[in-house]
Motif scaffolding. Structure first.
Motif, PDB file in Angstrom:
ATOM      1  N   LEU A   1      -5.203  14.672  -2.854  1.00 36.14           N
ATOM      2  CA  LEU A   1      -4.274  13.570  -3.047  1.00 36.14           C
ATOM      3  C   LEU A   1      -3.517  13.742  -4.343  1.00 36.14           C
ATOM      4  O   LEU A   1      -3.993  14.360  -5.280  1.00 36.14           O
ATOM      5  CB  LEU A   1      -5.037  12.237  -3.053  1.00 36.14           C
TER       6      LEU A   1
ATOM      7  N   SER B   1      -0.773   9.008  -7.628  1.00 35.81           N
ATOM      8  CA  SER B   1      -1.129   7.856  -6.804  1.00 35.81           C
ATOM      9  C   SER B   1      -2.552   7.390  -7.004  1.00 35.81           C
ATOM     10  O   SER B   1      -2.962   6.405  -6.408  1.00 35.81           O
ATOM     11  CB  SER B   1      -0.945   8.205  -5.320  1.00 35.81           C
TER      12      SER B   1
ATOM     13  N   SER C   1      -5.903   3.934   7.567  1.00 33.85           N
ATOM     14  CA  SER C   1      -5.364   5.290   7.565  1.00 33.85           C
ATOM     15  C   SER C   1      -5.630   6.001   8.881  1.00 33.85           C
ATOM     16  O   SER C   1      -4.754   6.680   9.428  1.00 33.85           O
ATOM     17  CB  SER C   1      -5.986   6.096   6.416  1.00 33.85           C
TER      18      SER C   1
ATOM     19  N   ASP D   1      -3.299   4.448  11.534  1.00 31.88           N
ATOM     20  CA  ASP D   1      -1.926   4.193  11.098  1.00 31.88           C
ATOM     21  C   ASP D   1      -1.558   2.731  11.348  1.00 31.88           C
ATOM     22  O   ASP D   1      -0.612   2.414  12.072  1.00 31.88           O
ATOM     23  CB  ASP D   1      -0.951   5.121  11.809  1.00 31.88           C
TER      24      ASP D   1
ATOM     25  N   ASP E   1      -6.475   3.856  -6.216  1.00 35.15           N
ATOM     26  CA  ASP E   1      -5.631   3.117  -5.285  1.00 35.15           C
ATOM     27  C   ASP E   1      -6.012   3.414  -3.849  1.00 35.15           C
ATOM     28  O   ASP E   1      -6.840   4.266  -3.541  1.00 35.15           O
ATOM     29  CB  ASP E   1      -4.140   3.334  -5.571  1.00 35.15           C
TER      30      ASP E   1
ATOM     31  N   ALA F   1      -4.425   4.761  -1.398  1.00 35.19           N
ATOM     32  CA  ALA F   1      -4.103   6.084  -0.867  1.00 35.19           C
ATOM     33  C   ALA F   1      -5.235   7.063  -1.096  1.00 35.19           C
ATOM     34  O   ALA F   1      -5.411   8.017  -0.341  1.00 35.19           O
ATOM     35  CB  ALA F   1      -2.813   6.612  -1.507  1.00 35.19           C
TER      36      ALA F   1
ATOM     37  N   GLN G   1      -9.070   4.990   0.904  1.00 36.37           N
ATOM     38  CA  GLN G   1      -9.240   4.864   2.352  1.00 36.37           C
ATOM     39  C   GLN G   1      -9.610   6.170   3.040  1.00 36.37           C
ATOM     40  O   GLN G   1     -10.516   6.179   3.891  1.00 36.37           O
ATOM     41  CB  GLN G   1      -7.975   4.248   2.963  1.00 36.37           C
TER      42      GLN G   1
END
Length: 317
Positions: free
Chosen positions: A6, A10, A211, A214, A275, A277, A280
């Motif tokens: 990642l 973020s 996630s 979606d 966070d 992003a 999850q």
């Protein structure tokens, strides 16, 4: 196990004013509370591994979320890394006022509850995520159980009726049907995603399913306090709850003596941010892929050193 790579921007944030601090009592373990949900385990183990990288010893202490506060006030548990303002014991406020527990800082997770749907539903109901689109598309969500109204899958009955409340408040042509459990909610999302079928559901984030499937939220009218107490407020002058869910804040707490005993560790926890992003997919790696929390976090730490090591280095160097 899925690769968990990642972007640094973020995930972690380092306060620009951070300065090196004294390590303090490095010969004594720092005890971090482990509560009842996977996301909290992720948040806690990332923090724990950051503290270990700084040179501290960490112990993970199983603690009931609603009743851990006296143990923290007594210094038997030293910190909790994911506290939800919408669901925190009254004892926390009492002990905070007494000065025996303290809030450290926000964790960075943006929590949200609301009406939600898998992204493919936008093709079946043009106009989403605007909530008004549901008035025209309700028939597409209908089942034999709800005809002629659309079907809304609400929270399990013992969680309350937030979905039904908003059906009434917003005047939507839907019938709210309680799910049997969290697992039933996940089953609905899975089936809708596989079959590309219509689904409107009450859900929340952070959650790995956001996630994995979606999932998107419906844009409901922004919540204000008056929405829940004054029928004249909002789009329906005859009902309350004609708005979105109230927002919640997720923050970190500690025993009041933590900063004095472990100054650098406190600085690390203060500047540690996580966070959605990041969290999850890690939750999914545990709950869906079957990975152990410790291994999933260790893999992420190894792959994303640039996102957390500056926080540690700034506190100890």
């Amino acid at each position: 196990m899925r690769k968990l790579l990642l972007s640094a921007a973020s995930v972690m944030a380092l306060s620009t004013g951070a300065q090196a601090a004294d390590m303090g009592a490095v010969d004594e373990p720092i005890k971090l509370a482990v509560n009842e949900w996977t996301g909290q385990h992720i948040s806690t183990h990332i923090a724990g591994q950051m503290l270990e990288a700084a040179g501290y010893t960490v112990e993970y202490t199983t603690a009931g979320y609603m009743n851990m506060w006296q143990a923290m006030a007594d210094g038997e548990v030293h910190a909790a890394l994911e506290v939800w303002s919408s669901n925190v014991s009254d004892q926390f406020a009492k002990l905070e006022a007494e000065g025996t527990v303290t809030e450290i800082s926000d964790l960075g997770l943006v929590a949200r509850e609301g009406y939600a749907y898998p992204s493919h539903v936008e093709e079946l109901c043009p106009g989403l995520p605007a909530w008004e689109a549901l008035k025209d598309c309700a028939g597409k969500f209908a089942t034999a159980e709800t005809l002629p109204m659309g079907r809304l899958v609400d929270y399990p009955a013992d969680w309350g009726t937030p979905g039904a409340d908003r059906v009434t408040g917003l005047g939507l042509p839907f019938k709210a049907v309680p799910a049997g459990s969290e697992g039933a909610l996940i089953a609905e999302l899975r089936a809708s995603t596989e079959k590309k079928s219509p689904l409107l559901i009450v859900f929340w984030q952070p959650h790995w399913a956001m996630s994995a499937y979606d999932v998107k939220f419906v844009d409901l009218p922004a919540a204000e306090e008056a929405c829940f107490s004054d029928p004249a407020w909002g789009v329906n002058p005859n009902e309350t709850s004609d708005c979105d869910f109230s927002s919640t804040r997720i923050f970190k707490t500690s025993w009041a003596g933590f900063e004095e005993k472990w100054p650098a560790a406190y600085e690390i926890l203060e500047n540690y941010k996580l966070d959605i992003a990041a969290q999850q997919p890690l939750m999914g790696a545990v709950d869906v892929d079957g990975g152990a929390v410790e291994e999933v976090v260790s893999e992420w730490m190894a792959a994303n050193e640039a996102t957390w090591k500056p926080v540690v280095d700034a506190a100890i160097n």
